[in-house]
Design a protein around this motif. Structure first.
Motif, PDB file in Angstrom:
ATOM      1  N   GLU A   1      44.361  40.860  37.384  1.00 15.53           N
ATOM      2  CA  GLU A   1      43.404  41.009  36.279  1.00 15.53           C
ATOM      3  C   GLU A   1      44.096  40.813  34.938  1.00 15.53           C
ATOM      4  OE1 GLU A   1      40.088  44.229  34.628  1.00 15.53           O
ATOM      5  OE2 GLU A   1      41.637  44.852  36.067  1.00 15.53           O
ATOM      6  N   SER A   2      45.273  41.373  34.798  1.00 17.50           N
ATOM      7  CA  SER A   2      46.016  41.199  33.551  1.00 17.50           C
ATOM      8  C   SER A   2      46.361  39.733  33.327  1.00 17.50           C
ATOM      9  CB  SER A   2      47.296  42.044  33.591  1.00 17.50           C
ATOM     10  OG  SER A   2      46.985  43.423  33.712  1.00 17.50           O
TER      11      SER A   2
ATOM     12  N   ARG B   1      43.368  37.759  32.048  1.00 16.20           N
ATOM     13  CA  ARG B   1      43.023  37.969  30.637  1.00 16.20           C
ATOM     14  C   ARG B   1      43.833  37.071  29.714  1.00 16.20           C
ATOM     15  NH1 ARG B   1      42.600  44.599  30.223  1.00 16.20           N
ATOM     16  NH2 ARG B   1      40.745  44.831  31.580  1.00 16.20           N
TER      17      ARG B   1
ATOM     18  N   SER C   1      44.840  33.905  30.595  1.00 11.22           N
ATOM     19  CA  SER C   1      44.877  32.705  31.430  1.00 11.22           C
ATOM     20  C   SER C   1      45.490  31.514  30.710  1.00 11.22           C
ATOM     21  CB  SER C   1      43.460  32.359  31.899  1.00 11.22           C
ATOM     22  OG  SER C   1      42.596  32.194  30.778  1.00 11.22           O
TER      23      SER C   1
ATOM     24  N   ARG D   1      41.975  33.226  36.880  1.00  7.98           N
ATOM     25  CA  ARG D   1      40.728  33.990  36.990  1.00  7.98           C
ATOM     26  C   ARG D   1      40.158  33.893  38.407  1.00  7.98           C
ATOM     27  NH1 ARG D   1      37.384  36.491  33.756  1.00  7.98           N
ATOM     28  NH2 ARG D   1      38.663  35.884  31.978  1.00  7.98           N
TER      29      ARG D   1
END
Length: 203
Positions: A169-170, A173, A175, A183
């Motif tokens: 997830e980090s 964010r 990308s 993603r």
């Protein structure tokens, strides 16, 4: 005589109000009761009675006959409609998490993999000339390396997956600084975690 009285009673029951009965006696002493004045030559006495209209049946309708006369017909009570119970909504059973492996390799940081044998890597090698001079080196060469991986302890598998999803997830964010499919990778890992029996456990 009885038929006349029954007719008078039925006629009087259909209307509300006062009804006058006429008692007519002829010369021979025969008695007639009717709802109209006696013919001339007969002795007449009257009696006034209060009539009460009979209520119509509560569940009746008038059905026409071929003669045009309307007669009451009973209306059948409506039968209850059976409603099928709603099908219970069942959630899919949780599935076991895929195994994870901690992999180590030369020149790379340790990383997690879902395969015990990740693809091999080709590490570039330094090319030199025949005399050992790096400036005279021609062409390119690389050394094929295979990372070594060890399975994560099953008791630590849930928490390791949760940490892996947080890391993905980090990366998603940021990308623009990571892989273009960061993603999609995060969404895939999150879906795997949500479908497992580890989803209800707190990290």
């Amino acid at each position: 005589m009885r038929w006349l009285l029954l007719t008078l009673f039925c006629a009087s029951a259909a209307q509300a109000g006062e009804i006058t009965f006429y008692r007519c006696t002829d010369a021979s002493g025969a008695l007639t009761i009717q709802n109209m004045p006696c013919p001339k030559g007969m002795q007449q006495t009257t009696k006034v009675m209060q009539a009460v209209a009979a209520p119509a049946p509560p569940a009746a309708v008038l059905a026409p006959l071929a003669t045009g006369v309307l007669v009451p017909q009973a209306v059948p009570a409506s039968e209850p409609v059976a409603v099928a119970p709603a099908a219970p909504v069942t959630k899919p059973a949780p599935v076991a998490l895929p195994a994870l492996y901690l992999c180590k390799g030369r020149g790379v940081d340790d990383y997690l993999s879902e395969s015990a044998e990740p693809p091999s890597r080709c590490v570039p090698m330094r090319v030199v000339g025949l005399d050992g001079n790096p400036a005279k080196g021609a062409g390119e060469a690389c050394e094929v390396q295979r990372d070594t991986c060890a399975a994560i302890d099953p008791t630590q598998l849930c928490s390791t997956w949760q940490q892996r999803v947080r890391d993905a997830e980090s990366a998603a964010r940021f990308s623009s600084l990571a892989q273009p499919d960061a993603r999609q990778q995060y969404q895939r890992l999150q879906a795997v975690l949500d479908a497992s029996d580890c989803a209800a456990q707190k990290p």
